[in-house]
Design a protein around this motif. Sequence first.
Motif, PDB file in Angstrom:
ATOM      1  N   ARG A 113       0.020   7.941   7.607  1.00 25.15           N
ATOM      2  CA  ARG A 113       1.322   7.362   7.953  1.00 25.15           C
ATOM      3  C   ARG A 113       2.287   7.452   6.768  1.00 25.15           C
ATOM      4  NH1 ARG A 113       3.679   5.925  12.463  1.00 25.15           N
ATOM      5  NH2 ARG A 113       4.348   3.897  11.723  1.00 25.15           N
ATOM      6  N   ALA A 114       1.782   7.176   5.561  1.00 23.83           N
ATOM      7  CA  ALA A 114       2.629   7.212   4.374  1.00 23.83           C
ATOM      8  C   ALA A 114       3.161   8.618   4.130  1.00 23.83           C
ATOM      9  CB  ALA A 114       1.850   6.712   3.159  1.00 23.83           C
ATOM     10  N   VAL A 115       2.268   9.605   4.158  1.00 23.34           N
ATOM     11  CA  VAL A 115       2.686  10.986   3.908  1.00 23.34           C
ATOM     12  C   VAL A 115       3.650  11.460   4.988  1.00 23.34           C
ATOM     13  CG1 VAL A 115       1.885  13.377   3.751  1.00 23.34           C
ATOM     14  CG2 VAL A 115       0.593  11.555   2.613  1.00 23.34           C
ATOM     15  N   ALA A 116       3.380  11.123   6.248  1.00 26.76           N
ATOM     16  CA  ALA A 116       4.261  11.536   7.339  1.00 26.76           C
ATOM     17  C   ALA A 116       5.679  11.020   7.132  1.00 26.76           C
ATOM     18  CB  ALA A 116       3.710  11.039   8.678  1.00 26.76           C
ATOM     19  N   ASN A 117       5.818   9.762   6.739  1.00 23.27           N
ATOM     20  CA  ASN A 117       7.151   9.184   6.541  1.00 23.27           C
ATOM     21  C   ASN A 117       7.859   9.789   5.340  1.00 23.27           C
ATOM     22  OD1 ASN A 117       7.960   6.826   8.410  1.00 23.27           O
ATOM     23  ND2 ASN A 117       5.802   6.432   8.033  1.00 23.27           N
ATOM     24  N   ILE A 118       7.135   9.999   4.254  1.00 19.23           N
ATOM     25  CA  ILE A 118       7.756  10.542   3.039  1.00 19.23           C
ATOM     26  C   ILE A 118       8.163  11.995   3.253  1.00 19.23           C
ATOM     27  CG2 ILE A 118       7.272  11.197   0.643  1.00 19.23           C
ATOM     28  CD1 ILE A 118       5.618   8.575   0.447  1.00 19.23           C
ATOM     29  N   LEU A 182      10.610   5.406   3.796  1.00 19.74           N
ATOM     30  CA  LEU A 182      10.165   5.318   2.405  1.00 19.74           C
ATOM     31  C   LEU A 182       9.592   3.941   2.094  1.00 19.74           C
ATOM     32  CD1 LEU A 182      12.925   7.299   0.479  1.00 19.74           C
ATOM     33  CD2 LEU A 182      10.713   8.088   1.335  1.00 19.74           C
ATOM     34  N   ALA A 183      10.138   2.900   2.711  1.00 15.26           N
ATOM     35  CA  ALA A 183       9.581   1.555   2.522  1.00 15.26           C
ATOM     36  C   ALA A 183       8.148   1.488   3.039  1.00 15.26           C
ATOM     37  CB  ALA A 183      10.452   0.514   3.223  1.00 15.26           C
ATOM     38  N   VAL A 184       7.924   2.074   4.210  1.00 17.52           N
ATOM     39  CA  VAL A 184       6.575   2.097   4.785  1.00 17.52           C
ATOM     40  C   VAL A 184       5.650   2.957   3.932  1.00 17.52           C
ATOM     41  CG1 VAL A 184       5.210   2.898   6.752  1.00 17.52           C
ATOM     42  CG2 VAL A 184       7.335   1.633   7.134  1.00 17.52           C
ATOM     43  N   GLY A 185       6.141   4.125   3.510  1.00 17.76           N
ATOM     44  CA  GLY A 185       5.315   5.019   2.714  1.00 17.76           C
ATOM     45  C   GLY A 185       4.833   4.385   1.428  1.00 17.76           C
ATOM     46  N   ARG A 186       5.750   3.802   0.664  1.00 11.34           N
ATOM     47  CA  ARG A 186       5.340   3.164  -0.590  1.00 11.34           C
ATOM     48  C   ARG A 186       4.454   1.955  -0.317  1.00 11.34           C
ATOM     49  NH1 ARG A 186       9.299   1.139  -5.468  1.00 11.34           N
ATOM     50  NH2 ARG A 186       8.855   3.204  -6.343  1.00 11.34           N
ATOM     51  N   GLY A 187       4.797   1.148   0.678  1.00 12.91           N
ATOM     52  CA  GLY A 187       4.010  -0.043   0.961  1.00 12.91           C
ATOM     53  C   GLY A 187       2.569   0.281   1.300  1.00 12.91           C
ATOM     54  N   GLU A 190       0.700   1.575  -1.880  1.00 20.97           N
ATOM     55  CA  GLU A 190       0.392   0.466  -2.779  1.00 20.97           C
ATOM     56  C   GLU A 190      -0.706  -0.428  -2.217  1.00 20.97           C
ATOM     57  OE1 GLU A 190       4.139  -1.408  -3.525  1.00 20.97           O
ATOM     58  OE2 GLU A 190       4.690   0.022  -5.125  1.00 20.97           O
ATOM     59  N   ALA A 191      -0.795  -0.543  -0.883  1.00 22.56           N
ATOM     60  CA  ALA A 191      -1.859  -1.330  -0.267  1.00 22.56           C
ATOM     61  C   ALA A 191      -3.229  -0.721  -0.534  1.00 22.56           C
ATOM     62  CB  ALA A 191      -1.629  -1.438   1.242  1.00 22.56           C
ATOM     63  N   MET A 192      -3.261   0.573  -0.865  1.00 19.02           N
ATOM     64  CA  MET A 192      -4.518   1.250  -1.189  1.00 19.02           C
ATOM     65  C   MET A 192      -4.770   1.307  -2.693  1.00 19.02           C
ATOM     66  SD  MET A 192      -4.410   4.463   1.488  1.00 19.02           S
ATOM     67  CE  MET A 192      -2.794   5.048   0.969  1.00 19.02           C
TER      68      MET A 192
END
Length: 231
Positions: A113-118, A182-187, A190-192
């Motif tokens: 999900r992070a990579v897809a959004n970024i 980008l907010a979702v991607g970084r979040g 960082e959760a990992m």
Amino acid sequence: SLLAAVSHDLRTPLAGIKASVSSLQADDVEWSEEDRAELLANIEDGTDRLDHLVGNLLDVSRLETGTVTAVIRETDLDEVVPMALLGVPEGSVVLDIPETLPMVAVDRGLLERAVANIVENAVKYSPYGEPVLISASALAGRVELRVVDRGPGVPDEAKERIFEAFQRHGDAPRGEGVGLGLAVGRGFVEAMGGTVTTEDTPGGGLTMVLGLRTADGPHLSLPDPSTEGAA
């Protein structure tokens, strides 16, 4: 504030879906197969945009309420990243991930999900004919995944603001997302236990750098398979 931010982005695809459905239902028009296919494609595109927006809104809500739980496993980066690129236009991304990279300690779903959004954000700002480069390299105890675009770039004073929810940088047109990706991607990264930072792309553009722990790096506690699924 939330309703003001998303109202246009919800109404635009809904209006397109409604118009296409109404056209298909019209009794006084005989649509050709090509016209019918185009209207159906418009409906599919609109529903995909709505699904993506609602997904990001839910993800931001989970991040802000602290309910994101990462399930860390040993993972090959070259297995996850291609799955994250299924939604980008063909030819818009060049992938360069060596098979010799060490395994990373990530939650596969969150990383995808992070990579897809970024990547989606990078493709949006890249000029036509300039594909986004996704490359990876290993450092001491970590792997860096770099998403490199040749867009207009971001000034230093705005580099942190672009990771705030509902932020659009520059002259991004309405209907191109509400600034959640980008907010979702970084979040999620960082959760990992990872990081997302920015660099200027040499020659112009912006580079997103995802720092991920390797599976044999410090502070890694892999789940015991015998306890997975237990209450």
